[in-house]
Design a protein around this motif. Structure first.
Motif, PDB file in Angstrom:
ATOM      1  N   HIS A   9       0.825  -1.196   0.000  1.00 17.89           N
ATOM      2  CA  HIS A   9       0.000   0.000   0.000  1.00 17.89           C
ATOM      3  C   HIS A   9       0.862   1.250   0.000  1.00 17.89           C
ATOM      4  N   THR A  10       0.568   2.122  -0.935  1.00 22.68           N
ATOM      5  CA  THR A  10       1.264   3.404  -1.043  1.00 22.68           C
ATOM      6  C   THR A  10       0.246   4.517  -0.824  1.00 22.68           C
ATOM      7  N   TYR A  11       0.552   5.427   0.098  1.00 24.36           N
ATOM      8  CA  TYR A  11      -0.293   6.617   0.274  1.00 24.36           C
ATOM      9  C   TYR A  11       0.254   7.723  -0.614  1.00 24.36           C
ATOM     10  N   ALA A  20       3.718   2.556   2.567  1.00 22.15           N
ATOM     11  CA  ALA A  20       3.418   2.158   3.946  1.00 22.15           C
ATOM     12  C   ALA A  20       3.594   0.646   4.118  1.00 22.15           C
ATOM     13  N   GLY A  43       2.505   0.481   9.706  1.00 19.74           N
ATOM     14  CA  GLY A  43       1.405   0.193   8.781  1.00 19.74           C
ATOM     15  C   GLY A  43       0.393  -0.818   9.281  1.00 19.74           C
ATOM     16  N   THR A  45      -2.343  -0.365  11.201  1.00 22.56           N
ATOM     17  CA  THR A  45      -3.722   0.101  10.997  1.00 22.56           C
ATOM     18  C   THR A  45      -4.069   0.091   9.511  1.00 22.56           C
ATOM     19  N   THR A  46      -3.112   0.479   8.693  1.00 23.71           N
ATOM     20  CA  THR A  46      -3.315   0.438   7.239  1.00 23.71           C
ATOM     21  C   THR A  46      -3.704  -0.976   6.808  1.00 23.71           C
ATOM     22  N   ARG A  49      -7.219  -1.858   7.949  1.00 19.38           N
ATOM     23  CA  ARG A  49      -8.238  -1.130   7.172  1.00 19.38           C
ATOM     24  C   ARG A  49      -8.490  -1.796   5.826  1.00 19.38           C
ATOM     25  N   THR A  50      -7.428  -2.355   5.221  1.00 19.69           N
ATOM     26  CA  THR A  50      -7.645  -3.036   3.942  1.00 19.69           C
ATOM     27  C   THR A  50      -8.437  -4.335   4.163  1.00 19.69           C
ATOM     28  N   MET A  55     -10.705   0.337   2.875  1.00 20.15           N
ATOM     29  CA  MET A  55      -9.797   1.013   1.952  1.00 20.15           C
ATOM     30  C   MET A  55      -9.191  -0.042   1.026  1.00 20.15           C
ATOM     31  N   PRO A  57      -6.341  -1.762  -1.042  1.00 21.25           N
ATOM     32  CA  PRO A  57      -4.880  -1.635  -1.077  1.00 21.25           C
ATOM     33  C   PRO A  57      -4.443  -1.273  -2.492  1.00 21.25           C
ATOM     34  N   ASP A 159      -7.466  -3.639  16.695  1.00 22.75           N
ATOM     35  CA  ASP A 159      -6.343  -2.754  16.385  1.00 22.75           C
ATOM     36  C   ASP A 159      -5.819  -2.082  17.653  1.00 22.75           C
TER      37      ASP A 159
END
Ligand code: ADP
Ligand code: MG
Length: 259
Positions: A9-11, A20, A43, A45-46, A49-50, A55, A57, A159
């Motif tokens: 995943h890239t923000y 991230a 990362g 939480t990231t 979230r996916t 969200m 990825p 989380d």
């Protein structure tokens, strides 16, 4: 149950792009408690979230029960780190736990019995008519857990749920997670930056690196299913594994250790 394969995943984009998650692969099998441990900002939480479908990825695959995740999947519940923001302050404890059951089409007696059973499982019988602001942080997090239990998810994502709770209460809540897992035969993915907590709770620990984040290793925890805050933490296997995880996070293979 949950399959994560080469997730990245890239923000942001261009010069502001932040990688991230670089390459994450692991699975969660039915009935397991898998913990994911890694330093703050790596990362975690990231990643959750996916999985929760909150969200998409930017690369790789996330599958729940064999299907790619698009949108929030049925059968999945999440407990967040910030208990202050996760309950509805204007609803009683009972109404908070009942809230996500609304769209399940249960009878009102089934709904009521699930709510009471879940509150009993987290030790909050008698607190049905209180409001979140009348409860301590630990109790609010118990309500959030009861709400997830009442929904009877196939998988529970947590989380860093106890990160902002004092140490004593935190140990009680860790034991509560183990209890409800056994009682409701749950599958749990538990994310934490706390190494002791990750080993104490898990059947398997997935260790994440510092950014750019990859899975450093996955460790099967060689401890009996029955755990205890004192004796488990004295167990030589516990001490060995927590040391192994700590060393990996601090000094991953290939990284020079200053003399
Ligand atoms: P952790 O939960 O492990 O502390 P996060 O998943 O929250 O880590 O964040 C990982 C990295 O991604 C951090 O560097 C963070 O600043 C960045 N990040 C998180 N959310 C966003 C976002 N919405 N936009 C840009 N960067 C973000
Ligand atoms: Mg986080």
């Amino acid at each position: 149950m949950l399959n994560i394969s080469h997730l990245t995943h890239t923000y942001g984009t261009g010069a502001k792009a932040h990688l991230a998650l670089k390459d994450i692969t692991f699975e969660v099998r039915s009935g397991e408690l898998v913990s994911i441990v890694g330093p703050s900002g790596c990362g975690k939480t990231t990643l959750l979230r996916t999985m929760a479908g909150l969200m998409p990825p930017t690369g790789g695959r996330v599958e729940f029960l064999g299907e790619p995740i698009v949108g929030v999947p049925e059968g999945l519940a999440m407990v967040f780190q910030d208990y202050r923001g996760s309950l509805f302050p204007w609803l009683s404890v009972e109404a908070n736990v009942r809230f996500p059951l609304k769209h399940l089409g249960l009878s009102s007696s089934e709904t009521a019995s699930r709510v009471l059973e879940s509150l009993a499982a987290v030790g909050l019988t008698g607190f049905e008519n209180r409001y979140p602001s009348q409860l301590s942080g630990g109790m609010q997090q118990r309500v959030a857990i009861a709400r997830a239990l009442a929904y009877r998810p196939k998988i529970l994502l947590m989380d860093e749920p106890f990160a902002s709770i004092d140490a004593q209460t935190r140990e009680d809540l860790e034991d509560l997670v183990l209890q409800v897992k056994r009682r409701f035969d749950m599958t749990i993915l538990f994310v934490t930056h706390d190494i002791d907590e990750s080993v104490y709770l898990a059947d398997r620990v997935v260790v994440l690196s510092k950014p750019p984040t990859e899975v450093l290793t996955t460790i099967d925890i060689p401890l009996p299913a029955e755990r205890d805050q004192i004796t488990t933490k004295e167990n030589p296997d516990f001490i060995r594994v927590r040391g192994e995880v700590a060393r990996l996070i601090r000094h991953p293979a290939g990284e020079e250790v200053a003399a």
